[in-house]
Structure formats: structure tokens, C-alpha cells
Design a protein around this motif. Structure first.
Motif, PDB file in Angstrom:
ATOM      1  N   SER A 290      -5.725   3.915  -9.785  1.00  0.00           N
ATOM      2  CA  SER A 290      -6.289   5.206  -9.388  1.00  0.00           C
ATOM      3  C   SER A 290      -6.756   5.552  -7.940  1.00  0.00           C
ATOM      4  O   SER A 290      -6.528   6.472  -7.337  1.00  0.00           O
ATOM      5  CB  SER A 290      -6.978   5.961 -10.503  1.00  0.00           C
ATOM      6  OG  SER A 290      -8.369   5.305 -10.215  1.00  0.00           O
ATOM      7  N   MET A 291      -7.295   4.171  -7.566  1.00  0.00           N
ATOM      8  CA  MET A 291      -7.925   4.007  -6.242  1.00  0.00           C
ATOM      9  C   MET A 291      -6.803   3.534  -5.221  1.00  0.00           C
ATOM     10  O   MET A 291      -7.052   4.089  -4.119  1.00  0.00           O
ATOM     11  CB  MET A 291      -9.122   3.073  -6.387  1.00  0.00           C
ATOM     12  CG  MET A 291     -10.204   3.748  -7.255  1.00  0.00           C
ATOM     13  SD  MET A 291     -11.482   2.638  -7.494  1.00  0.00           S
ATOM     14  CE  MET A 291     -12.460   2.583  -6.011  1.00  0.00           C
ATOM     15  N   PHE A 292      -5.956   2.764  -5.705  1.00  0.00           N
ATOM     16  CA  PHE A 292      -5.121   2.124  -4.602  1.00  0.00           C
ATOM     17  C   PHE A 292      -3.610   2.342  -4.963  1.00  0.00           C
ATOM     18  O   PHE A 292      -2.887   1.749  -3.946  1.00  0.00           O
ATOM     19  CB  PHE A 292      -5.350   0.596  -4.628  1.00  0.00           C
ATOM     20  CG  PHE A 292      -6.948   0.045  -4.363  1.00  0.00           C
ATOM     21  CD1 PHE A 292      -7.639   0.238  -3.085  1.00  0.00           C
ATOM     22  CD2 PHE A 292      -7.508  -0.247  -5.588  1.00  0.00           C
ATOM     23  CE1 PHE A 292      -8.769  -0.108  -2.845  1.00  0.00           C
ATOM     24  CE2 PHE A 292      -9.157  -0.583  -5.144  1.00  0.00           C
ATOM     25  CZ  PHE A 292      -9.551  -0.512  -4.056  1.00  0.00           C
ATOM     26  N   GLY A 293      -3.434   2.890  -6.006  1.00  0.00           N
ATOM     27  CA  GLY A 293      -1.994   3.333  -6.170  1.00  0.00           C
ATOM     28  C   GLY A 293      -1.282   1.512  -6.649  1.00  0.00           C
ATOM     29  O   GLY A 293      -1.779   1.058  -7.183  1.00  0.00           O
ATOM     30  N   ASP A 294       0.033   1.569  -6.006  1.00  0.00           N
ATOM     31  CA  ASP A 294       0.438   0.299  -6.109  1.00  0.00           C
ATOM     32  C   ASP A 294       0.581  -0.693  -5.016  1.00  0.00           C
ATOM     33  O   ASP A 294       1.229  -1.791  -4.961  1.00  0.00           O
ATOM     34  CB  ASP A 294       2.100   0.583  -6.259  1.00  0.00           C
ATOM     35  CG  ASP A 294       2.548   1.257  -7.818  1.00  0.00           C
ATOM     36  OD1 ASP A 294       1.848   0.956  -8.630  1.00  0.00           O
ATOM     37  OD2 ASP A 294       3.241   2.200  -7.592  1.00  0.00           O
ATOM     38  N   ASP A 295      -0.276  -0.629  -4.176  1.00  0.00           N
ATOM     39  CA  ASP A 295      -0.544  -1.200  -3.064  1.00  0.00           C
ATOM     40  C   ASP A 295      -1.593  -2.637  -3.229  1.00  0.00           C
ATOM     41  O   ASP A 295      -2.932  -2.261  -3.393  1.00  0.00           O
ATOM     42  CB  ASP A 295      -1.134  -0.604  -1.791  1.00  0.00           C
ATOM     43  CG  ASP A 295      -1.288  -1.256  -0.777  1.00  0.00           C
ATOM     44  OD1 ASP A 295      -1.066  -2.646  -0.463  1.00  0.00           O
ATOM     45  OD2 ASP A 295      -1.555  -0.801   0.574  1.00  0.00           O
ATOM     46  N   LYS A 296      -1.048  -3.676  -3.636  1.00  0.00           N
ATOM     47  CA  LYS A 296      -1.760  -4.758  -4.026  1.00  0.00           C
ATOM     48  C   LYS A 296      -2.582  -5.404  -2.957  1.00  0.00           C
ATOM     49  O   LYS A 296      -3.576  -6.022  -2.921  1.00  0.00           O
ATOM     50  CB  LYS A 296      -0.889  -5.803  -4.593  1.00  0.00           C
ATOM     51  CG  LYS A 296      -0.068  -5.719  -5.941  1.00  0.00           C
ATOM     52  CD  LYS A 296       0.773  -6.684  -6.180  1.00  0.00           C
ATOM     53  CE  LYS A 296       1.662  -6.267  -7.397  1.00  0.00           C
ATOM     54  NZ  LYS A 296       2.454  -7.383  -7.778  1.00  0.00           N
ATOM     55  N   GLU A 297      -2.289  -5.045  -1.595  1.00  0.00           N
ATOM     56  CA  GLU A 297      -2.825  -5.802  -0.568  1.00  0.00           C
ATOM     57  C   GLU A 297      -3.929  -4.880  -0.022  1.00  0.00           C
ATOM     58  O   GLU A 297      -4.604  -5.222   0.741  1.00  0.00           O
ATOM     59  CB  GLU A 297      -1.583  -5.889   0.527  1.00  0.00           C
ATOM     60  CG  GLU A 297      -0.619  -6.858   0.075  1.00  0.00           C
ATOM     61  CD  GLU A 297      -1.032  -8.167  -0.475  1.00  0.00           C
ATOM     62  OE1 GLU A 297      -1.924  -8.670   0.325  1.00  0.00           O
ATOM     63  OE2 GLU A 297      -0.478  -8.827  -1.404  1.00  0.00           O
ATOM     64  N   LYS A 298      -4.067  -3.561  -0.240  1.00  0.00           N
ATOM     65  CA  LYS A 298      -4.986  -2.895   0.198  1.00  0.00           C
ATOM     66  C   LYS A 298      -6.252  -3.079   0.161  1.00  0.00           C
ATOM     67  O   LYS A 298      -6.871  -3.715  -1.112  1.00  0.00           O
ATOM     68  CB  LYS A 298      -4.759  -1.242  -0.133  1.00  0.00           C
ATOM     69  CG  LYS A 298      -5.597  -0.320   0.582  1.00  0.00           C
ATOM     70  CD  LYS A 298      -5.464   1.101  -0.022  1.00  0.00           C
ATOM     71  CE  LYS A 298      -6.282   1.980   0.739  1.00  0.00           C
ATOM     72  NZ  LYS A 298      -6.064   3.412   0.195  1.00  0.00           N
ATOM     73  N   SER A 299      -7.045  -3.081   1.150  1.00  0.00           N
ATOM     74  CA  SER A 299      -8.531  -3.769   1.194  1.00  0.00           C
ATOM     75  C   SER A 299      -9.492  -2.754   0.574  1.00  0.00           C
ATOM     76  O   SER A 299      -9.427  -1.489   0.798  1.00  0.00           O
ATOM     77  CB  SER A 299      -8.877  -4.117   2.623  1.00  0.00           C
ATOM     78  OG  SER A 299      -8.341  -5.183   3.161  1.00  0.00           O
ATOM     79  N   ALA A 300     -10.397  -3.315  -0.266  1.00  0.00           N
ATOM     80  CA  ALA A 300     -11.415  -2.228  -0.951  1.00  0.00           C
ATOM     81  C   ALA A 300     -12.538  -2.178   0.247  1.00  0.00           C
ATOM     82  O   ALA A 300     -12.873  -3.097   0.834  1.00  0.00           O
ATOM     83  CB  ALA A 300     -11.984  -2.927  -2.261  1.00  0.00           C
ATOM     84  N   THR A 301     -12.884  -1.013   0.325  1.00  0.00           N
ATOM     85  CA  THR A 301     -14.009  -0.367   1.276  1.00  0.00           C
ATOM     86  C   THR A 301     -15.272  -0.563   0.314  1.00  0.00           C
ATOM     87  O   THR A 301     -15.288  -0.815  -0.694  1.00  0.00           O
ATOM     88  CB  THR A 301     -13.786   0.788   1.921  1.00  0.00           C
ATOM     89  OG1 THR A 301     -13.958   1.864   0.787  1.00  0.00           O
ATOM     90  CG2 THR A 301     -12.742   1.061   2.562  1.00  0.00           C
TER      91      THR A 301
END
Length: 503
Positions: free
Chosen positions: A343-354
Motif C-alpha cells: 500500500s506504501m510502495f506498490g510493486d516497486d521492490k527497489e523504492k527506498s523507504a523514507t
């Protein structure tokens, strides 16, 4: 009989009498605590002889003998101890600001050759000003800077795990502990040791050696005495390991101090506000901190940096590893964690968490809290009284008493937790807070874990990235943990799971 021999015998008799009177006095004052029957002289020592895999069962059995008191007295040759899982006595002990009860227990002296008298091991008089100095380094404006470190080391962790996707069961702990060692080294000193890629470096090996030796000394009737420890192979290994660890830290401190002097930076006063213009490691902060307008010595700084290194990698690794095991064996709970991440990142496995993302991971936070209830990284806390103190009217805890706080036991007490052996993260949505000292994975009171917010952010970052990339599954055949209380809680037979790539 010669005069010298007579004198020696007299001194020995006096020493024995002094010991007997002192021990008898302590034990008489503790008559209000349920006494576990023992054998003459040895007391309860024989009940803890043997494999440390039985220590938890032994403690539960002994506490059960006290019925509802949840505290027992244990006598040993050279000391008397109280083992407690009573939240009232735990609250009295951990929440006290009295110097009489702030000192750590005897077992902590085994780690002082490495850590000196830093925040973990120092007595109350030294601890209070040190705590004041270090507290600002865990302000949220400082912690926010470390999210990039969590992310970069977490990516290496995910890559290292990829070699295990076809394995029916592997021990996650070696992977996790190298990741947390990487994170804590860069956060503490601002340098990279590449532990995940260089698992057999001298520094990494020395850290492992020291953690092992502390545990072995804690449970060895022979090695716990310094005079006998000097004749063991462990002493030789410790000496070599400490040379490597202290030399490394000292060199980093010297280099950082030169950089600071060259940049002509102003020292930070601990009363200043928390404005930070560039990323600062824990060491950078200490180098720019003053007490009474005087900078800390290199030795003072090394003690605190080494303490941060010791406390901040194995404890977090333990929690992350047990969380992975619980999620692998509880697919419904794992699905909730994954849905929260999706719900926070969608299907993007690589997106960095802030930093903000990590704060909003509420269900994952419940998972971590529930993991620490069942598997607290530090299962037993220890305090040593430096003077008599009144617990309740007519109930004195005398000077010299060792207090063992059984965090592992109180977290599994059915009086405070419904179905205490079950993994139920949602229970933390409705905790009433009536007995706060029944949940103490980070200790509590003045000497609580100063790095708990740092640790929570690190655990969230690592587990969130893990769950987005891999599905965790039980190992085949089924793996049953064999818990052991070492410097942190571990499983003697490893913490085994399977993983497969998320589609």
C-alpha cells in the motif's frame, strides 16, 4: 609450625569468618523472598550446571515453585541473587534513580576489557553524565540521517540472500548479523567495514570472538575468575581480538579528530539545539561534544563507540532473525505485513523507504513488538545493589545482592498476556498499559536502551525491504528452535527458514 604459616592460617580463618558473616547477613535480610532449596556451600549452583539450553526451563521451574510471588532467592558460593518475573519488583528496580540500584550486575565485568566503562557497563556516578551527553545523538533529527545507511546495507542484504532461494532451509542469523554489523559500524564510526562481503575480516572475526568469550566466561565456573581465566586459550584469543578492535577504533578516532581540527569546526555543547547541516556519525557527534567546555578524551570516545558497536549489532540481529522465523511460520501475519508495504510502495521492490515511511509502518511495528515479547534480545537483565534499599515496608534488599530480571519469563506470563505462546501482533492494538513493566524488551526506566528508536527504524527498514523482495516460508523439514541465553537470545541450532522471490 612456623610463625608465617600460623599467620596465613589466621588470615584464612578471618577471611572465611568475614565471608560467612557477610553472606549470612544478606540471606537473613532476604528471608521475605522464597528460597530455593540447595546443597550446603554450593547452594543452587548445581541447578545451573550443564547445557545452557536448559537454563530457561530451570528458571521457569524455579519461579513456579514460588507460586504467585514470581520471585525466588538463589544462593551460590560467593553471592546471593534474586531471580524475578514480578512486574512490581521489576518496576521498583528499573525505575529507580537511586545510585544504590543503578549499577549493572557482576556478569557485565566480562565485557569491560572491550567496552571499558562506557554507557552499558559504567556505575551510576559515571553513567549519569555520560547518559546526558549521549542522549542528544538519538534525537529524531539525527536518526533521520541514518535511513540512507539502512537502505544501502539492506540492499546488500537482499542481494546476499538471493543465493539461498533454492535452499530448503538455511540459517538466517549469519546473514542478518553481518548486515546489522555493517549498519552499526557506518552509523557509529562513519566508516564501512563491508562485513557482508568480507565475513572473515580480522575486525569481524574479533567481534565474534569477543561475543563468544563473554558468554563462555558467564557460564564457566573456571573462567569467571580472572586469575584462572589468564591460563586459558580464550584469554589469548581475547588479547589478540582486543588489540585488533581497539586499534581499529583508535585509528578511526585519530583520523576523524584530524579532519575536525583541519576544518576548524566549533565544538557542540550538549545543551544546544539539534540543528544538523550534514550527516554525522555517532563518533562525529562525540568528537564535537564538550563537558564543562572540555572535549572528551580519545579513551572516553572509544568506550562509547565500542559500546554502541557491541549493543547495536547482535541485539538487532537477534530480533530481525526471530521476526523472520515467526513470519515464515505465520503466513497470515506475513501477508498483512506485505499488504502494508504494498500500500506504501506498490510493486516497486527497489523504492527506498523514507524516515516518514518507516514511522507509518504500524503493523510491522506490532510484528516487531510481538517478536520481542516472545524473543527479547536481552532475555535477562542484571543489577547489583551497592547499599541496602527498602523495597516495601519490612522488605530489605541488602547490599551485594544480584538482581536477575527475567524479561523472557515475564513476557510469556499468562497473567499479562492471553495465549502467551501464540504470535499475535494485533494484541498491541489493544494493550491497556496497566502493567507496563510486563513488557521490557528494551529494559525500562533511567537505564533503558538508549538506542531503541534507532533499532526500531533499522528493523523496520530491513524487514520491509525483505518482505517486498521475498516470501518467507518454513524450512523443510520443520525447524524447531533451541533457545539459549547468551549475550543476546539465540537459537543453538540456528534460525532456519526458506525464501522465494516475490512475483
Amino acid at each position: 609450625m612456623s610463625f608465617v604459616l600460623e599467620c596465613l592460617i589466621a588470615v584464612a580463618i578471618i577471611a572465611i569468618l568475614w565471608w560467612y558473616i557477610n553472606v549470612t547477613s544478606i540471606r537473613n535480610k532476604l528471608s521475605w523472598v522464597f528460597k530455593i532449596p540447595g546443597v550446603p556451600l554450593l547452594g543452587n549452583g548445581l541447578q545451573f550446571v550443564g547445557s545452557n539450553t536448559e537454563h530457561f526451563n530451570t528458571m521457569f521451574k524455579l519461579l513456579k515453585m514460588s507460586n504467585e510471588i514470581k520471585s525466588v532467592r538463589l544462593d551460590f558460593i560467593h553471592k546471593t541473587a534474586i531471580l524475578t518475573a514480578d512486574p512490581k519488583l521489576i518496576e521498583f528496580t528499573l525505575s529507580s534513580n537511586s545510585l544504590k540500584i543503578l549499577n549493572k550486575g557482576e556478569v557485565y565485568r566480562f565485557i569491560t576489557p572491550w567496552l571499558g566503562t562506557g554507557l552499558l557497563t559504567s556505575d551510576g556516578k559515571k553513567w549519569k553524565p555520560r547518559r546526558k551527553i549521549i542522549t542528544p545523538t538519538f534525537h529524531f533529527k539525527i536518526l533521520e540521517q541514518f535511513v540512507d545507511v539502512f537502505e544501502s546495507k539492506g540492499k546488500i542484504f537482499i542481494d546476499e540472500l538471493s543465493k539461498e532461494t533454492k535452499n530448503n532451509g538455511f540459517d538466517v542469523y549469519p546473514y542478518v548479523t553481518m548486515c546489522t554489523l555493517d549498519i552499526i559500524c557506518e552509523s557509529a564510526m562513519g566508516v564501512s567495514i563491508n562485513a557482508q562481503k568480507q565475513k572473515h575480516s580480522d575486525y569481524v572475526t574479533s567481534v565474534k570472538n569477543m561475543c563468544r568469550i563473554v558468554v563462555e566466561r558467564s557460564f564457566s565456573p573456571f573462567q569467571m575468575f580472572d586469575a584462572l581465566f589468564y591460563f586459558t586459550n580464550n584469554y589469548k584469543t581475547q588479547k589478540e581480538s582486543l588489540s585488533i578492535l581497539h586499534t581499529y577504533t583508535n585509528n578511526v578516532i585519530k583520523q576523524k579528530r584530524k579532519e575536525l581540527e583541519a576544518s576548524d569546526k566549533k565544538f557542540i555543547d550538549i545543551e544546544d539545539d539539534f540543528g544538523v547541516k550534514k550527516k554525522m556519525a555517532f563518533l562525529d557527534w562525540l568528537l564535537q561534544t564538550t563537558i564543562d567546555n572540555k572535549p572528551l578524551s580519545d579513551k572516553d570516545i572509544r568506550e562509547e563507540v565500542d559500546t554502541f558497536m557491541f549493543e547495536g549489532h547482535d541485539t538487532t540481529a537477534s530480533a530481525i532473525s526471530f521476526a523472520m522465523y515467526l513470519l515464515a511460520n505465520n503466513p497470515k501475519e506475513q501477508a498483512k505485513v506485505y499488504e502494508e508495504a504494498k500500500s506504501m510502495f506498490g510493486d516497486d521492490k527497489e523504492k527506498s523507504a523514507t524516515f516518514k515511511d518507516l514511522q507509518e509502518m504500524k503493523y510491522l511495528e506490532n510484528v516487531i513488538k510481538e517478536t520481542l515479547r516472545l524473543y527479547p534480545s536481552v532475555p535477562i537483565y542484571s543489577r547489583c545493589l551497592t547499599d541496602d534499599i527498602e523495597y516495601q515496608e519490612g522488605k530489605i534488599i541488602p547490599k551485594g545482592t544480584q538482581l536477575g530480571i527475567f524479561a523472557f519469563g515475564v513476557g510469556r506470563d499468562k497473567d499479562y498476556y492471553k495465549d502467551p505462546e501464540k504470535f499475535m501482533p494485533s494484541r498491541f492494538d489493544s494493550m491497556d498499559g496497566k502493567t507496563p513493566f510486563s513488557y521490557i524488551p528494551f529494559s525500562a526506566g533511567p537505564r533503558n536502551c538508549i538506542g531503541q528508536k534507532f533499532a526500531m527504524l533499522e528493523m523496520k527498514s530491513t524487514l520491509s525491504k525483505l518482505i517486498r523482495n521475498y516470501e518467507l516460508l518454513p524450512s523443510v523439514p520443520e525447524h524447531k528452535l533451541i533457545l539459549v541465553p547468551e549475550t543476546v537470545l539465540k537459537s543453538k541450532n540456528g534460525i532456519k527458514i526458506r525464501i522465494q522471490n516475490r512475483k
